[in-house]
Write an enzyme that holds these catalytic residues in place. Structure first.
Site, PDB file in Angstrom:
ATOM      1  N   GLU A 116       0.830  -1.216   0.000  1.00 61.71           N
ATOM      2  CA  GLU A 116       0.000   0.000   0.000  1.00 61.71           C
ATOM      3  C   GLU A 116       0.862   1.263   0.000  1.00 61.71           C
ATOM      4  O   GLU A 116       0.355   2.353   0.259  1.00 61.71           O
ATOM      5  CB  GLU A 116      -0.933   0.024   1.228  1.00 61.71           C
ATOM      6  CG  GLU A 116      -1.847  -1.179   1.381  1.00 61.71           C
ATOM      7  CD  GLU A 116      -3.038  -1.190   0.437  1.00 61.71           C
ATOM      8  OE1 GLU A 116      -3.095  -0.331  -0.460  1.00 61.71           O
ATOM      9  OE2 GLU A 116      -3.883  -2.088   0.581  1.00 61.71           O
ATOM     10  N   HIS A 140      -3.220   2.028   8.336  1.00 61.45           N
ATOM     11  CA  HIS A 140      -4.282   1.209   7.744  1.00 61.45           C
ATOM     12  C   HIS A 140      -4.402  -0.082   8.544  1.00 61.45           C
ATOM     13  O   HIS A 140      -3.385  -0.714   8.857  1.00 61.45           O
ATOM     14  CB  HIS A 140      -3.936   0.887   6.288  1.00 61.45           C
ATOM     15  CG  HIS A 140      -4.757  -0.220   5.704  1.00 61.45           C
ATOM     16  ND1 HIS A 140      -6.140  -0.166   5.636  1.00 61.45           N
ATOM     17  CD2 HIS A 140      -4.419  -1.423   5.181  1.00 61.45           C
ATOM     18  CE1 HIS A 140      -6.587  -1.278   5.086  1.00 61.45           C
ATOM     19  NE2 HIS A 140      -5.569  -2.075   4.812  1.00 61.45           N
ATOM     20  N   HIS A 142      -7.452  -3.483   9.922  1.00 60.39           N
ATOM     21  CA  HIS A 142      -8.649  -4.277   9.603  1.00 60.39           C
ATOM     22  C   HIS A 142      -9.475  -4.531  10.867  1.00 60.39           C
ATOM     23  O   HIS A 142      -9.506  -5.654  11.367  1.00 60.39           O
ATOM     24  CB  HIS A 142      -8.223  -5.634   9.013  1.00 60.39           C
ATOM     25  CG  HIS A 142      -7.413  -5.567   7.756  1.00 60.39           C
ATOM     26  ND1 HIS A 142      -6.780  -6.668   7.219  1.00 60.39           N
ATOM     27  CD2 HIS A 142      -7.148  -4.522   6.911  1.00 60.39           C
ATOM     28  CE1 HIS A 142      -6.158  -6.322   6.103  1.00 60.39           C
ATOM     29  NE2 HIS A 142      -6.351  -5.016   5.899  1.00 60.39           N
ATOM     30  N   GLU A 170     -17.835  11.336  23.079  1.00 57.92           N
ATOM     31  CA  GLU A 170     -16.535  11.797  22.595  1.00 57.92           C
ATOM     32  C   GLU A 170     -16.375  11.673  21.070  1.00 57.92           C
ATOM     33  O   GLU A 170     -15.471  12.285  20.495  1.00 57.92           O
ATOM     34  CB  GLU A 170     -15.411  10.993  23.262  1.00 57.92           C
ATOM     35  CG  GLU A 170     -15.151  11.374  24.708  1.00 57.92           C
ATOM     36  CD  GLU A 170     -14.505  12.752  24.847  1.00 57.92           C
ATOM     37  OE1 GLU A 170     -13.524  13.013  24.144  1.00 57.92           O
ATOM     38  OE2 GLU A 170     -15.006  13.554  25.650  1.00 57.92           O
ATOM     39  N   HIS A 211     -13.103  -4.290   3.962  1.00 60.69           N
ATOM     40  CA  HIS A 211     -11.635  -4.383   4.040  1.00 60.69           C
ATOM     41  C   HIS A 211     -11.089  -3.766   5.332  1.00 60.69           C
ATOM     42  O   HIS A 211     -10.481  -4.460   6.135  1.00 60.69           O
ATOM     43  CB  HIS A 211     -11.013  -3.704   2.803  1.00 60.69           C
ATOM     44  CG  HIS A 211      -9.525  -3.815   2.747  1.00 60.69           C
ATOM     45  ND1 HIS A 211      -8.808  -3.843   1.588  1.00 60.69           N
ATOM     46  CD2 HIS A 211      -8.594  -3.901   3.730  1.00 60.69           C
ATOM     47  CE1 HIS A 211      -7.521  -3.968   1.838  1.00 60.69           C
ATOM     48  NE2 HIS A 211      -7.369  -4.000   3.133  1.00 60.69           N
TER      49      HIS A 211
END
Ligand code: 13P
Ligand code: ZN
Length: 273
Positions: A116, A140, A142, A170, A211
């Site tokens: 990525e 990133h 999952h 919050e 994803h």
């Protein structure tokens, strides 16, 4: 100073381990990158190897020309980052066109940066420009509850922001701009990188359907905290939906307005309607 003694390296490793501990990184899932400050590079310059080959980034990021990054490696498990940062992670520099990179440290057993990398760098470029250089971390992962919601909610920024804002008071404080959502796309592709950039112009967090999530922040705590808050709110949403189909009571517009006043927030009006 040794690379492994540098404060930013310790923080990078800690964040990767926090992500693993929270269950956001099965196997090699997820990736992390940090735009290193010049003064931080200066301290560790003696360990950098500058004779390695230059490789194509797979994207053009002239706004990051000459910048240095610490990144996780493709196929590497976050589970192993803490015990072995030198194999699981690396430090790279970009050339002065922003199209090539060189590995200066790490990836000791022949590894390479995350698949990525183009998406990370395209988003660093946007956030660097947009925040006047403040944002330095792109992450990133999952997280299970957030991914689960992408099977039941409409894949729109409004549906996700409105679902997640009221679950903890919050939430609107932590992500007042809301959250972006993208439909399913092939990961590691230029298409998902550019689509994420478009969303990152408005938000600091973008959900990839079926994803995971991409977040940006000025430091490790802010970036991880954003992801952690969003995923916790998603967990609450899953619990609520599992107990009964509708909410008996929730946060209302006057409550959001009172919160905005108390915390001096500018909540995105389009998500209050
Ligand atoms: P990498 O192992 O290449 O970092 O890929 C993991 C991932 O989550 C892809 O989206
Ligand atoms: Zn992923």
């Amino acid at each position: 100073m040794k690379v492994l003694d540098a404060k930013f390296v310790k923080e990078f490793v800690d964040m990767a381990d926090d992500g693993y501990t929270n269950g956001y990184h099965e196997r090699n899932g997820g990736n992390l990158s940090y735009r290193i400050k010049p003064e931080e590079m200066y301290e560790i310059v003696y360990e950098m190897k500058t004779d390695r080959e230059w490789m194509d980034i797979g994207a053009s990021v002239p706004g990051l020309a000459g910048d240095y990054f610490m990144v996780t490696g493709t196929g590497r498990f976050f589970h192993h980052v803490k015990e072995d940062p030198e194999n699981t992670c690396g430090i790279i520099r970009l050339d002065d066109t922003g199209t090539k990179f060189q590995i200066l440290w790490g990836f000791a057993d022949g590894g390479r940066p995350t698949s990525e990398l183009p998406t990370h760098l395209l988003n660093h470029q946007i956030k660097k420009e947009q925040t006047g250089g403040k944002h330095r971390v792109i992450y990133h992962c999952h997280p299970a509850n957030l991914i689960a919601l992408t099977f039941v909610l409409p894949l729109t920024d409004a549906a996700f922001t409105k679902e997640l804002w009221p679950n903890m008071t919050e939430c609107p404080v932590v992500f007042p701009d809301g959250i972006g959502v993208l439909p399913w796309m092939v990961c590691g592709s230029m298409e998902i990188g550019l689509a994420t950039c478009e969303k990152m112009k408005q938000y600091d967090a973008v959900i990839w359907a079926h994803h995971g999530v991409f977040v940006s922040g000025e430091n490790f705590d802010i970036a991880f905290g954003l992801c952690h808050t969003i995923e916790k709110s998603a967990e609450i949403a899953v619990k609520i939906r599992s107990m009964q189909p509708t909410r008996r009571q929730t946060m209302t517009r006057p409550m959001f307005e009172a919160l905005a006043k108390a915390f001096n927030l500018k909540l995105a009006e389009k998500f209050l309607r």
